[in-house]
Enzyme design. Structure first.
Site, mmCIF file in Angstrom:
data_model
loop_
_atom_site.group_PDB
_atom_site.id
_atom_site.type_symbol
_atom_site.label_atom_id
_atom_site.label_comp_id
_atom_site.label_asym_id
_atom_site.label_seq_id
_atom_site.Cartn_x
_atom_site.Cartn_y
_atom_site.Cartn_z
ATOM 1 N N HIS A 126 0.685 -1.232 -0.011
ATOM 2 C CA HIS A 126 -0.168 0.129 0.263
ATOM 3 C C HIS A 126 1.349 1.137 -0.080
ATOM 4 C CE1 HIS A 126 0.787 0.282 4.309
ATOM 5 N NE2 HIS A 126 0.766 -0.700 3.992
ATOM 6 N N ASP A 127 0.226 2.196 -0.831
ATOM 7 C CA ASP A 127 1.549 2.939 -1.137
ATOM 8 C C ASP A 127 2.413 3.391 -1.028
ATOM 9 O OD1 ASP A 127 -0.954 4.864 0.484
ATOM 10 O OD2 ASP A 127 -0.118 3.811 2.367
ATOM 11 N N GLY A 144 4.752 -0.795 2.490
ATOM 12 C CA GLY A 144 4.297 0.232 2.619
ATOM 13 C C GLY A 144 4.959 0.828 2.827
#
Length: 265
Positions: A126-127, A144
Site C-alpha cells: 500500500h501507498d 508500504g
C-alpha cells in the site's frame, strides 16, 4: 458497465457491472474484474487474474495468471476507506504478483509507472510509489509507503522496509534486506543491505557520459571518506555542481525522508 466492442471477454470471465474495458483489451478465462476497475486499451489478462477495487490499468499492460491486483492493503490500520491503485502503461506483471491499494494515512493511492517488469511472486504494498522501467525480480517485496524511482532493479527474494526511498538507477542484489534509503545509482548487496558502490553497469548500459560516471565515482568517495557528517558531505556536493548526476544524488540525500541512509563502506 462500459465494454468496448473490440474487447475480447472469455465466457468464463466475470466482469462486474460498472467496470470499464478499453479498445482491444483481452480478458482471459476465469478472470474477475471488479465494478470499479478501468482497463485501458490493449490490456491482456491471460487467465485467472483478479483485478478489483478502484484500480486503473494502463494501455498494453500484460498480467499473467493468478495475480491479484488492487485488493485491500495488508495493513491493520485499514478500515475500508476509499483508496486506489494506478498502474501505468506497458507493464509486464507476471504470475502470482500482488499489488495493493493505498491507505488513507498514506495518501490513498498506490502508483506504478510505465514499462515495468514485475516478476513472479513479487509484491507491491500500500501507498508505494514506483517510477518507470522498474524491475522487481522473483519474490521481491516492497513494503508500504516506499518510493522507488525510475530504473531501479530489486533482486530476487529481496525485501524493502516500509518508508524506504530508493533513488533512480539503483540496484539491489538478490536476497537482500534494505532498511534505509539508497542513493541514486547505488549498488546494495548482502543479507543486511550494505551500500557497496555504484551501479556502474547500469550507468554504462544507459549511455551515461564517462565524465558523469567519473564525477559520480568521485562523489561516492566524498560521501564515503570526506570530512564532516554524511549530510554535510552531501551539501558540499550540491554546492560544487560538477555534474547533473552528482547534483541529483546530493538533492536526494538532502530531501525529506523518514529513514536514515545506507552509507558507503
Amino acid at each position: 458497465m462500459s465494454i468496448d466492442p473490440t474487447a475480447q471477454i472469455h465466457p468464463s470471465a466475470i466482469v462486474e457491472d460498472g467496470a470499464t474495458i478499453g479498445t482491444g483489451t483481452k480478458v482471459g478465462p476465469f478472470c474477475l474484474i471488479g465494478a470499479e476497475v478501468t482497463l485501458g486499451a490493449d490490456v491482456d489478462l491471460k487467465s485467472h487474474v483478479v483485478v478489483t477495487g478502484e484500480t486503473e490499468i494502463g494501455d498494453e499492460t500484460v498480467i499473467f495468471p493468478f495475480s491479484n491486483i488492487g485488493d485491500i492493503p495488508q495493513d491493520l490500520k485499514f478500515r475500508g476507506e476509499k483508496t486506489r491503485l494506478v498502474v501505468g502503461k506497458r507493464n509486464r506483471i507476471r504470475e502470482n504478483v500482488t499489488m495493493n491499494a493505498g491507505t488513507e494515512g498514506g495518501g490513498g493511492v498506490t502508483k506504478v509507472g510505465d514499462d515495468g517488469l514485475f516478476m513472479a511472486g513479487s509484491h507491491v504494498a500500500h501507498d508505494v510509489i514506483i517510477g518507470d522501467r522498474v524491475i522487481l525480480v522473483n519474490n521481491a517485496s516492497v513494503a508500504g509507503h516506499c518510493v522507488l524511482e525510475d530504473d531501479v532493479i530489486v533482486g530476487g527474494l529481496s525485501g524493502v522496509h516500509q518508508w524506504v526511498r530508493i533513488g533512480r538507477g539503483a540496484i539491489i542484489g538478490a536476497v537482500t534486506m534494505v532498511t534505509a534509503d539508497v542513493i541514486p545509482y547505488g549498488l546494495v548487496q548482502g543479507p543486511r543491505g550494505v551500500l557497496d558502490g555504484l551501479n556502474l553497469v547500469g550507468l554504462k548500459r544507459k549511455g551515461v557520459a564517462r565524465s558523469d560516471i567519473t564525477a559520480l565515482r568521485a562523489a561516492f568517495q566524498t560521501l564515503a571518506q570526506g570530512e564532516g557528517t554524511f549530510l554535510e558531505r552531501a551539501n558540499r556536493l550540491k554546492d560544487e555542481g560538477e555534474s547533473d548526476y552528482v547534483t541529483e544524488l546530493a538533492e536526494f540525500v538532502l530531501g525529506k525522508s523518514d529513514r536514515s541512509f545506507l552509507t558507503p563502506n
